[in-house]
Scaffold this motif. Structure first.
Motif, PDB file in Angstrom:
ATOM      1  N   PHE A 210       2.188  -6.148  -1.093  1.00 20.87           N
ATOM      2  CA  PHE A 210       1.026  -6.448  -0.264  1.00 20.87           C
ATOM      3  C   PHE A 210       0.603  -7.923  -0.337  1.00 20.87           C
ATOM      4  CE2 PHE A 210      -3.227  -6.252   1.424  1.00 20.87           C
ATOM      5  CZ  PHE A 210      -3.102  -5.345   2.458  1.00 20.87           C
ATOM      6  N   PRO A 211       0.637  -8.537  -1.535  1.00 19.78           N
ATOM      7  CA  PRO A 211       0.249  -9.950  -1.588  1.00 19.78           C
ATOM      8  C   PRO A 211       1.081 -10.844  -0.650  1.00 19.78           C
ATOM      9  CG  PRO A 211       0.299  -9.032  -3.798  1.00 19.78           C
ATOM     10  CD  PRO A 211       0.860  -7.981  -2.873  1.00 19.78           C
ATOM     11  N   ASP A 212       2.313 -10.415  -0.314  1.00 18.61           N
ATOM     12  CA  ASP A 212       3.140 -11.205   0.615  1.00 18.61           C
ATOM     13  C   ASP A 212       2.479 -11.273   1.998  1.00 18.61           C
ATOM     14  OD1 ASP A 212       4.819 -10.997  -1.569  1.00 18.61           O
ATOM     15  OD2 ASP A 212       6.270  -9.672  -0.599  1.00 18.61           O
TER      16      ASP A 212
ATOM     17  N   MET B 141       9.469  -4.531 -10.715  1.00 20.14           N
ATOM     18  CA  MET B 141       8.656  -5.208 -11.728  1.00 20.14           C
ATOM     19  C   MET B 141       7.201  -5.415 -11.328  1.00 20.14           C
ATOM     20  SD  MET B 141       8.733  -5.846 -14.745  1.00 20.14           S
ATOM     21  CE  MET B 141      10.418  -5.544 -15.143  1.00 20.14           C
ATOM     22  N   VAL B 142       6.944  -5.811 -10.087  1.00 18.42           N
ATOM     23  CA  VAL B 142       5.546  -6.081  -9.713  1.00 18.42           C
ATOM     24  C   VAL B 142       4.718  -4.796  -9.800  1.00 18.42           C
ATOM     25  CG1 VAL B 142       4.002  -6.791  -7.847  1.00 18.42           C
ATOM     26  CG2 VAL B 142       6.089  -8.090  -8.289  1.00 18.42           C
ATOM     27  N   THR B 143       5.239  -3.720  -9.237  1.00 19.49           N
ATOM     28  CA  THR B 143       4.435  -2.489  -9.193  1.00 19.49           C
ATOM     29  C   THR B 143       4.299  -1.852 -10.584  1.00 19.49           C
ATOM     30  OG1 THR B 143       6.442  -1.354  -8.508  1.00 19.49           O
ATOM     31  CG2 THR B 143       4.837  -1.829  -6.799  1.00 19.49           C
TER      32      THR B 143
ATOM     33  N   ALA C  21      -5.270  10.158  -4.862  1.00 20.59           N
ATOM     34  CA  ALA C  21      -6.102  10.119  -3.654  1.00 20.59           C
ATOM     35  C   ALA C  21      -5.395   9.241  -2.625  1.00 20.59           C
ATOM     36  CB  ALA C  21      -7.479   9.562  -3.977  1.00 20.59           C
ATOM     37  N   ALA C  22      -5.287   9.751  -1.407  1.00 21.81           N
ATOM     38  CA  ALA C  22      -4.595   8.996  -0.352  1.00 21.81           C
ATOM     39  C   ALA C  22      -5.135   9.425   0.998  1.00 21.81           C
ATOM     40  CB  ALA C  22      -3.087   9.226  -0.440  1.00 21.81           C
ATOM     41  N   SER C  23      -4.687   8.727   2.067  1.00 22.84           N
ATOM     42  CA  SER C  23      -5.282   8.948   3.380  1.00 22.84           C
ATOM     43  C   SER C  23      -4.556   9.987   4.226  1.00 22.84           C
ATOM     44  CB  SER C  23      -5.325   7.620   4.139  1.00 22.84           C
ATOM     45  OG  SER C  23      -3.998   7.166   4.365  1.00 22.84           O
TER      46      SER C  23
ATOM     47  N   ASP D 269      -7.718   1.367  -8.964  1.00 19.97           N
ATOM     48  CA  ASP D 269      -8.176   1.070  -7.610  1.00 19.97           C
ATOM     49  C   ASP D 269      -7.514  -0.165  -6.990  1.00 19.97           C
ATOM     50  OD1 ASP D 269      -9.535   0.678  -5.264  1.00 19.97           O
ATOM     51  OD2 ASP D 269     -11.421   0.084  -6.202  1.00 19.97           O
ATOM     52  N   PRO D 270      -6.451   0.038  -6.192  1.00 16.26           N
ATOM     53  CA  PRO D 270      -5.849  -1.094  -5.480  1.00 16.26           C
ATOM     54  C   PRO D 270      -6.381  -1.217  -4.049  1.00 16.26           C
ATOM     55  CG  PRO D 270      -4.348   0.782  -5.446  1.00 16.26           C
ATOM     56  CD  PRO D 270      -5.647   1.271  -6.040  1.00 16.26           C
ATOM     57  N   VAL D 271      -7.415  -0.415  -3.696  1.00 12.90           N
ATOM     58  CA  VAL D 271      -7.852  -0.313  -2.297  1.00 12.90           C
ATOM     59  C   VAL D 271      -9.118  -1.124  -2.005  1.00 12.90           C
ATOM     60  CG1 VAL D 271      -8.662   1.306  -0.514  1.00 12.90           C
ATOM     61  CG2 VAL D 271      -6.744   1.940  -1.991  1.00 12.90           C
ATOM     62  N   GLY D 272     -10.135  -0.980  -2.865  1.00 10.87           N
ATOM     63  CA  GLY D 272     -11.385  -1.729  -2.647  1.00 10.87           C
ATOM     64  C   GLY D 272     -12.241  -1.122  -1.554  1.00 10.87           C
TER      65      GLY D 272
HETATM   66  N1  NAP Z   1      -3.929  -7.102  -9.655  1.00  9.39           N
HETATM   67  C1  NAP Z   1      -2.653  -7.343  -9.635  1.00  9.39           C
HETATM   68  O1  NAP Z   1      -2.092  -7.943 -10.556  1.00  9.39           O
HETATM   69  C2  NAP Z   1      -1.877  -6.860  -8.452  1.00  9.39           C
HETATM   70  C3  NAP Z   1      -0.476  -6.816  -8.446  1.00  9.39           C
HETATM   71  C4  NAP Z   1       0.183  -6.311  -7.308  1.00  9.39           C
HETATM   72  C5  NAP Z   1      -0.573  -5.893  -6.210  1.00  9.39           C
HETATM   73  N2  NAP Z   1      -1.939  -5.995  -6.255  1.00  9.39           N
HETATM   74  C6  NAP Z   1      -2.783  -5.566  -5.124  1.00  9.39           C
HETATM   75  O2  NAP Z   1      -2.725  -4.153  -5.026  1.00  9.39           O
HETATM   76  C7  NAP Z   1      -2.944  -3.770  -3.680  1.00  9.39           C
HETATM   77  C8  NAP Z   1      -1.838  -2.826  -3.241  1.00  9.39           C
HETATM   78  O3  NAP Z   1      -0.586  -3.516  -3.216  1.00  9.39           O
HETATM   79  P1  NAP Z   1       0.756  -2.726  -2.843  1.00  9.39           P
HETATM   80  O4  NAP Z   1       1.847  -3.728  -2.823  1.00  9.39           O
HETATM   81  O5  NAP Z   1       0.873  -1.502  -3.645  1.00  9.39           O
HETATM   82  O6  NAP Z   1       0.402  -2.326  -1.314  1.00  9.39           O
HETATM   83  P2  NAP Z   1       0.783  -1.022  -0.458  1.00  9.39           P
HETATM   84  O7  NAP Z   1       2.081  -0.490  -0.899  1.00  9.39           O
HETATM   85  O8  NAP Z   1       0.603  -1.422   0.952  1.00  9.39           O
HETATM   86  O9  NAP Z   1      -0.347   0.028  -0.874  1.00  9.39           O
HETATM   87  C9  NAP Z   1      -1.683  -0.180  -0.560  1.00  9.39           C
HETATM   88  C10 NAP Z   1      -2.364   1.152  -0.311  1.00  9.39           C
HETATM   89  O10 NAP Z   1      -3.735   0.871  -0.003  1.00  9.39           O
HETATM   90  C11 NAP Z   1      -4.228   1.822   0.896  1.00  9.39           C
HETATM   91  N3  NAP Z   1      -5.017   1.170   1.955  1.00  9.39           N
HETATM   92  C12 NAP Z   1      -6.298   1.430   2.248  1.00  9.39           C
HETATM   93  N4  NAP Z   1      -6.727   0.689   3.259  1.00  9.39           N
HETATM   94  C13 NAP Z   1      -5.681  -0.067   3.656  1.00  9.39           C
HETATM   95  C14 NAP Z   1      -5.508  -1.035   4.688  1.00  9.39           C
HETATM   96  N5  NAP Z   1      -6.509  -1.377   5.517  1.00  9.39           N
HETATM   97  N6  NAP Z   1      -4.304  -1.625   4.819  1.00  9.39           N
HETATM   98  C15 NAP Z   1      -3.298  -1.321   3.979  1.00  9.39           C
HETATM   99  N7  NAP Z   1      -3.401  -0.400   2.972  1.00  9.39           N
HETATM  100  C16 NAP Z   1      -4.596   0.223   2.816  1.00  9.39           C
HETATM  101  C17 NAP Z   1      -3.035   2.566   1.484  1.00  9.39           C
HETATM  102  O11 NAP Z   1      -3.119   3.899   1.005  1.00  9.39           O
HETATM  103  P3  NAP Z   1      -3.919   5.040   1.829  1.00  9.39           P
HETATM  104  O12 NAP Z   1      -3.457   4.944   3.250  1.00  9.39           O
HETATM  105  O13 NAP Z   1      -3.502   6.263   1.150  1.00  9.39           O
HETATM  106  O14 NAP Z   1      -5.372   4.690   1.659  1.00  9.39           O
HETATM  107  C18 NAP Z   1      -1.802   1.885   0.880  1.00  9.39           C
HETATM  108  O15 NAP Z   1      -0.823   2.829   0.514  1.00  9.39           O
HETATM  109  C19 NAP Z   1      -3.018  -5.054  -2.871  1.00  9.39           C
HETATM  110  O16 NAP Z   1      -4.373  -5.400  -2.669  1.00  9.39           O
HETATM  111  C20 NAP Z   1      -2.355  -6.076  -3.766  1.00  9.39           C
HETATM  112  O17 NAP Z   1      -2.804  -7.387  -3.514  1.00  9.39           O
HETATM  113  C21 NAP Z   1      -2.585  -6.455  -7.338  1.00  9.39           C
END
Ligand code: NAP
Length: 328
Positions: free
Chosen positions: A41-43, A121-123, A170-172, A214-217
């Motif tokens: 996602f950060p990409d 590694m990131v996840t 929890a998911a959508s 919480d990765p959603v906010g």
């Molecule tokens: N803190 C750290 O060190 C760190 C490291 C890596 C990533 N992150 C962060 O973690 C978050 C998730 O990253 P990821 O790579 O796992 O992303 P991802 O695979 O896209 O997963 C994000 C999840 O968030 C939910 N979501 C809710 N609202 C969304 C929206 N408007 N757009 C997209 N997704 C939404 C989705 O689940 P539902 O549809 O089920 O709600 C989605 O599956 C990002 O914010 C990223 O920046 C943080």
């Protein structure tokens, strides 16, 4: 070599795929022929200039790659030419070749293929750091994972289970919850159709969730916090919803609970020994089959924007990985 380039901050559609000159070698560095790049996602944020780091364009997005070492600087002895490796970086991974500091390179076990390695590694690194160092998750505790079928979310589900927690995903959508169940979740809550806090309380006999990942906010954070247990830990991992929530301090007081920030990128720089122990633990859990990384789709490097759009549109499940010609 081919590279996906962000030439100015803007929409994902503006990314270009071009032939560029190979990077020059530097002391302490290693050149890797990239076979696969993980998509995170950060990409999506970095190309829009909305990430913590704003590299000057032109640059390539991409925070993790896997491939084979093709050159090492004279002063590098820990990595050898020909070795299969993965590497993590802040950006720069969506290329057929990368030059990275040798300290960012991790040799690969024969049990892990490059596609899996590029999405690992990131996840898993973020999620183990979140659950172990920040969340202090204990066996028998309840872990609530938001965005549970996304990249970091699904890794948190698997790790939570491996650490002996009772995992509520929890998911959508029900499709996403089914995937979370396949990866170890004990319960599922569709937060599009169900009341998240009420369901967590129901599933935990009113105790609430001990740890919330919480990765959603946004609204999901406030809602989830209503269901936190006494002395619970809210792990602030990211804001995929696009909204940074204001955490109500009265709730922290009333529940004697804490909100903990998780920043894996800084953790690996500041606490390399602790990170090394996490990485060894992750590799061992993967080799023994406890972790089963889900790469739901792969794309040719040239289709990076298609993969990034999937993440932006909330359509991605598990991990997406880009493959170069070298992967064929
Ligand atoms: N803190 C750290 O060190 C760190 C490291 C890596 C990533 N992150 C962060 O973690 C978050 C998730 O990253 P990821 O790579 O796992 O992303 P991802 O695979 O896209 O997963 C994000 C999840 O968030 C939910 N979501 C809710 N609202 C969304 C929206 N408007 N757009 C997209 N997704 C939404 C989705 O689940 P539902 O549809 O089920 O709600 C989605 O599956 C990002 O914010 C990223 O920046 C943080």
């Amino acid at each position: 070599m081919k590279a996906v380039l962000c030439k100015e901050y803007g929409p994902i559609a503006a990314l270009a795929v071009e032939d560029i000159e190979p990077e020059t070698m530097q002391p302490g560095h290693v050149r890797i022929a990239v076979e696969a790049c993980g998509v995170n996602f950060p990409d999506t944020l970095i190309v829009k200039g909305k990430y913590q780091f704003r590299p000057p364009p032109p640059f390539s997005p991409g925070g993790e790659v896997a491939g084979r070492v093709v050159e090492v600087a004279d002063d590098v002895h820990a990595v050898k030419t020909g070795q299969r490796v993965m590497a993590v970086m802040i950006f720069g991974g969506y290329r057929e070749e990368v030059v990275v500091p040798a300290t960012n390179v991790i040799p690969l076990a024969a049990t892990m293929d490059s596609t899996t390695a590029a999405g690992f590694m990131v996840t898993y690194g973020t999620s183990i750091h979140a659950l172990v160092q920040r969340g202090r998750l204990e066996q028998g505790e309840t872990l609530l994972v938001l965005g549970a079928a996304g990249g970091v979310g699904l890794a948190a589900v698997e790790l939570g289970k491996a650490l002996g927690a009772h995992v509520i995903a929890a998911a959508s959508s029900n499709e996403k919850l089914a995937i979370a169940h396949e990866h170890g979740a004990d319960e599922g809550i569709n937060y599009r159709t169900e009341d998240l806090a009420a369901r967590v309380k129901e599933l935990t006999r009113k105790n609430g969730a001990d740890v919330i990942y919480d990765p959603v906010g946004g609204a999901a954070t406030t809602e989830a916090l209503r269901s936190i247990a006494w002395r619970g830990r809210l792990l602030v991992v990211g804001f995929a919803s696009g909204e940074i929530p204001a955490i109500p301090a009265n709730r922290l007081l009333l529940k004697g609970c804490e909100a903990s920030g998780v920043f894996w990128g800084n953790f690996i720089q500041r606490e390399p020994d602790e990170n090394r122990r996490n990485v060894e633990r992750l590799f061992s859990m993967h080799a023994s089959g406890v972790l089963k990384p889900l790469i739901s789709e792969t794309f040719p490097l040239a289709d990076a924007s298609v993969a990034l759009n999937r993440l932006e549109r909330r359509e991605a499940i598990g991990k997406l990985v880009l493959l170069t010609q070298a992967a064929d």
